[in-house]
Design a protein around this motif. Sequence first.
Motif, PDB file in Angstrom:
ATOM      1  N   LEU A  76      26.008 -35.292  30.837  1.00  0.00           N
ATOM      2  CA  LEU A  76      25.719 -35.903  31.862  1.00  0.00           C
ATOM      3  C   LEU A  76      27.649 -35.789  32.573  1.00  0.00           C
ATOM      4  O   LEU A  76      28.242 -36.214  32.066  1.00  0.00           O
ATOM      5  CB  LEU A  76      25.890 -37.462  31.277  1.00  0.00           C
ATOM      6  CG  LEU A  76      26.285 -38.713  32.315  1.00  0.00           C
ATOM      7  CD1 LEU A  76      24.629 -38.315  33.754  1.00  0.00           C
ATOM      8  CD2 LEU A  76      25.829 -39.425  32.103  1.00  0.00           C
ATOM      9  N   THR A  77      27.602 -35.669  33.208  1.00  0.00           N
ATOM     10  CA  THR A  77      28.436 -35.374  34.791  1.00  0.00           C
ATOM     11  C   THR A  77      28.295 -36.155  35.651  1.00  0.00           C
ATOM     12  O   THR A  77      27.027 -36.087  36.890  1.00  0.00           O
ATOM     13  CB  THR A  77      29.259 -33.754  34.866  1.00  0.00           C
ATOM     14  OG1 THR A  77      29.796 -33.494  33.606  1.00  0.00           O
ATOM     15  CG2 THR A  77      30.219 -34.572  35.775  1.00  0.00           C
TER      16      THR A  77
ATOM     17  N   ALA B  13      33.795 -39.231  37.955  1.00  0.00           N
ATOM     18  CA  ALA B  13      33.562 -41.046  37.475  1.00  0.00           C
ATOM     19  C   ALA B  13      33.090 -40.171  35.860  1.00  0.00           C
ATOM     20  O   ALA B  13      33.776 -40.927  35.178  1.00  0.00           O
ATOM     21  CB  ALA B  13      32.455 -41.728  37.947  1.00  0.00           C
ATOM     22  N   LEU B  14      32.568 -39.296  35.356  1.00  0.00           N
ATOM     23  CA  LEU B  14      31.746 -38.892  34.057  1.00  0.00           C
ATOM     24  C   LEU B  14      32.073 -36.887  34.676  1.00  0.00           C
ATOM     25  O   LEU B  14      31.904 -36.696  34.616  1.00  0.00           O
ATOM     26  CB  LEU B  14      30.825 -39.703  34.130  1.00  0.00           C
ATOM     27  CG  LEU B  14      30.715 -40.904  33.844  1.00  0.00           C
ATOM     28  CD1 LEU B  14      28.514 -41.373  33.650  1.00  0.00           C
ATOM     29  CD2 LEU B  14      31.268 -41.926  33.089  1.00  0.00           C
ATOM     30  N   GLN B  15      32.695 -36.838  33.587  1.00  0.00           N
ATOM     31  CA  GLN B  15      32.407 -35.489  32.937  1.00  0.00           C
ATOM     32  C   GLN B  15      31.856 -35.075  31.527  1.00  0.00           C
ATOM     33  O   GLN B  15      33.039 -35.792  30.451  1.00  0.00           O
ATOM     34  CB  GLN B  15      33.773 -35.109  32.769  1.00  0.00           C
ATOM     35  CG  GLN B  15      34.162 -34.361  34.276  1.00  0.00           C
ATOM     36  CD  GLN B  15      36.042 -33.942  34.790  1.00  0.00           C
ATOM     37  OE1 GLN B  15      36.088 -32.867  34.450  1.00  0.00           O
ATOM     38  NE2 GLN B  15      36.475 -34.879  34.421  1.00  0.00           N
ATOM     39  N   ASN B  16      31.074 -34.555  31.740  1.00  0.00           N
ATOM     40  CA  ASN B  16      30.684 -33.766  30.166  1.00  0.00           C
ATOM     41  C   ASN B  16      30.165 -35.015  29.007  1.00  0.00           C
ATOM     42  O   ASN B  16      30.883 -34.643  28.057  1.00  0.00           O
ATOM     43  CB  ASN B  16      31.552 -32.498  30.263  1.00  0.00           C
ATOM     44  CG  ASN B  16      30.031 -31.549  29.244  1.00  0.00           C
ATOM     45  OD1 ASN B  16      29.391 -31.488  28.982  1.00  0.00           O
ATOM     46  ND2 ASN B  16      30.909 -31.197  28.331  1.00  0.00           N
TER      47      ASN B  16
ATOM     48  N   SER C  26      36.149 -38.925  30.243  1.00  0.00           N
ATOM     49  CA  SER C  26      35.706 -38.516  29.239  1.00  0.00           C
ATOM     50  C   SER C  26      35.647 -38.617  27.830  1.00  0.00           C
ATOM     51  O   SER C  26      36.961 -40.203  28.401  1.00  0.00           O
ATOM     52  CB  SER C  26      36.258 -37.040  29.089  1.00  0.00           C
ATOM     53  OG  SER C  26      36.162 -35.527  30.272  1.00  0.00           O
ATOM     54  N   ILE C  27      34.752 -38.298  26.999  1.00  0.00           N
ATOM     55  CA  ILE C  27      35.050 -39.297  26.005  1.00  0.00           C
ATOM     56  C   ILE C  27      36.644 -38.180  24.855  1.00  0.00           C
ATOM     57  O   ILE C  27      35.829 -37.473  24.453  1.00  0.00           O
ATOM     58  CB  ILE C  27      34.144 -38.767  24.809  1.00  0.00           C
ATOM     59  CG1 ILE C  27      32.769 -39.930  25.472  1.00  0.00           C
ATOM     60  CG2 ILE C  27      33.838 -39.887  23.888  1.00  0.00           C
ATOM     61  CD1 ILE C  27      31.423 -39.827  24.888  1.00  0.00           C
ATOM     62  N   LEU C  28      37.667 -39.154  25.151  1.00  0.00           N
ATOM     63  CA  LEU C  28      38.743 -39.227  24.238  1.00  0.00           C
ATOM     64  C   LEU C  28      38.727 -39.014  22.857  1.00  0.00           C
ATOM     65  O   LEU C  28      38.843 -37.730  22.165  1.00  0.00           O
ATOM     66  CB  LEU C  28      40.107 -39.775  24.358  1.00  0.00           C
ATOM     67  CG  LEU C  28      41.522 -39.501  24.453  1.00  0.00           C
ATOM     68  CD1 LEU C  28      41.469 -38.547  24.563  1.00  0.00           C
ATOM     69  CD2 LEU C  28      41.716 -40.718  24.252  1.00  0.00           C
ATOM     70  N   THR C  29      37.675 -40.129  21.921  1.00  0.00           N
ATOM     71  CA  THR C  29      37.298 -40.013  20.737  1.00  0.00           C
ATOM     72  C   THR C  29      36.756 -41.277  20.390  1.00  0.00           C
ATOM     73  O   THR C  29      36.527 -41.690  21.432  1.00  0.00           O
ATOM     74  CB  THR C  29      39.282 -40.377  20.010  1.00  0.00           C
ATOM     75  OG1 THR C  29      38.603 -40.562  18.857  1.00  0.00           O
ATOM     76  CG2 THR C  29      39.834 -41.680  20.472  1.00  0.00           C
TER      77      THR C  29
END
Lengths: 281, 258, 228
Positions: free
Chosen positions: A9-10, A20-23, A222-225
Amino acid sequence: MALVNIQNLTYKYPLTKTPALQNINLQIEQGEFISVIGANGAGKSTLCYALAGFVPHFFKGEISGEIEVDGVASSKSTLDEWVVNVGLAFQNPFNQISGAKYTVFEEIAFGLENAGVPREQMQSRVEEAMKLTGISNLADRSPYSLSGGQQQRVALTSILVMQPKLLVLDEPTSQMDPIGTREVFSVIHNLTQSGMTVVMVEHKVEWIAHFATRVIALKDGSILTEGKPGDVLTSDVLTKNGFGVSRYTSVAREAKKQGLWKKEKLPVTLFEAAEGFNRNA
Amino acid sequence: MHERLSFYIKRDSVIHRLNPLTKLVLVFAFIGVAFTFPWYWMSLSLFLFVLIPLAFVAKVSREYFFTATRLILPAAGFLFLMQALFQPIGEEIIFQFYFLDATRESLAFAFTIAARIIVMISAFTLLLLTTHPSELMSDLTRRGLPGQFAYVIISTLQILPQMQAKAQTIIAAQRSRGLDTESTFLKRAGSVLPLVGPLVFGSLVEVEERAIAIEARGFTSKKEKTSLHEVPDTVTDKTIRWVLIILIILSISLNLWL
Amino acid sequence: MLDKIKSNFNTQTWVLIPIAIAINLVVGQIVLTLKLPVFLDSIGTVLVAVLCGPWAGALTGALSNTIAGIALDPGWFPWWPVAAMIGYMAGRMAEWGFFKSWWKVVVTGFVIALTAVIVSTPIAVYLFGGITASGSSFITAYLLQTGQGIWQAVASTSFITEPVDKITTAMLAFAIILGLPKRTVGGYPKAANAEAEGADRNQLYIAIGVVVLLVLFAAFLLRNILGG
Ligand SMILES: Nc1ncnc2c1ncn2[C@@H]1O[C@H](COP(=O)(O)OP(=O)(O)O)[C@@H](O)[C@H]1O
Ligand SMILES: [Mg+2]
């Protein structure tokens, strides 16, 4: 099969240059209690809106990738169909009052009226939902006459009564005092105990450590962790990226350097800290 | 202001139990007859012999008279004076006041207009005293008025007192900073923006979030809406409505015919 | 037709309308407290008309007067067609591109004022014999005494009071839209109609100058009529 399935989702809001949202890739199983953390502007609210269908159906903008809930794709659905399955509550309790109703009871029934639920069912469903969130005593009050904590519980009840499959909560306790926070968390905890799937943006790490089953840390869209609360909330990645950590984690980390904390794992809550130090002695 | 936005007095009376639409038709019948029936004393008779007794039947006479003395009579009285003095009709001068004069005709005209206004406002007041706004709106929605209208009306009635309270706070704050409603024109004109700005911007910025909140609860759902409250509509109600409609038509035809 | 009307209404429109009505009434009351020679009781109506379209504007105007009639003073009721037409015209002007810079907004304000004069005159004449309960009726009464016809007297009275009021209203609405973040404006159905193209300071000063001239002109008219 996972209840929620987000793939690549981007998303970019209209009139903006950076997404605002990346991959984003994310699977959520039925019954999970997921907590989302991240700095201001990290994209937490946007992720909530994407789960609840408002991105892209309400905000427009450019989207790629796919969001599925219960096997249905957001891109193939409309907002009014989507909100039946995914409930959304957010920060400001005042703005969540519909304004179209004079009493709390009517306010909670608003969504059911819109969904065309027959009158006989409506009555019992509202009563049941109010019992669940402990606000039965407020039924005849005006929603505007309530405290912030009470209003937030009314907002939560108004969503719950629609029996969504997934509950999305964007910082529901951020304007709340400790008592209000406790009330909201205890309601959500009860819900997850009975099998509800919850995604909640929340900064109060000690509460997260206590209740969440998984933590997702967002940074710059993005999701960091992600992982178990105990692992994520004490990880070095978080500290390096400027996330706030629990004071018990900081103390124990310092103590560990001086050899005073013997356990491998760092604590998040007071309880874990006390236990850890106790074992040392 | 707060109490005036919800006129409704919760009591049990024949009028309270009427269907809201019946009462709405009744209001329009009062207005229609008062404005068209070709008999000079019609409005006054309606007021004395129908509206006042109705207030007693509805068990809201005290509240009605309170509204009447505070709101209806002053408004009608002022209108009467304006009309009597300013209307340039008639020859036979009854009394004079500088360039203003009241003639037999202008007094008669003033009386007609004031009496009509009294009937109109009294009828509305009785409707509002005996009908809860949400009851009225659910009934109209059930009959096909789009649900968004009910949202707009009730939401306005609830937002207005809040805005008024906010405005009072802002005015008080500006007063303590030296705003003076008696100062020069330019100063007063200059204080419009600081007074209005915070009020307007604050509420406009909230719109998006509030729209999301109601959409999250199916505001745009294409399903046929249901209603929590059942609003009864009896055969008596239907009969009354037809009688009233015939009355309105009769009055209008008489007016055109005569 | 029905599609055109529907295109004015999304959820944000429905949420905005009650707020706009409250803005109309509350700002009207503030201006009254300040004893300024304007009403400014249709800023909200113009905002809705520009951002959402003429039909939404008309609805806001009509409801605004109805609710003011219930909540504040029944004297508002009879004027709902005026308020509705103000909303409709403001929306139309915005659709024609007349809400994109200061001088165009002044033109819009003037057109709205003319609309108000045209719609309010028959109501004042037929319902009240020309004498309404508002302060400006003193002027009408005077004109009547000097032998002017009723239509002419009523229309000239509102022609003295309306333009300044409506131009100021339109300019305030424009200033509000300019002051809002772009993304707050973007969600309304006709946001594009309010995209400023040349709204610089110089233009603002010229526009304010025009309003001042109008005030002087109205004062001059008033003196001539009353003095003559
Ligand atoms: N309606 C909007 N229009 C344009 N940009 C937006 C909008 N909402 C949020 N953004 C931008 O998207 C990014 C992510 O915002 P958000 O999801 O609200 O972050 P968070 O909730 O983590 O604070 C930010 O850069 C923000 O400025
Ligand atoms: Mg946020």
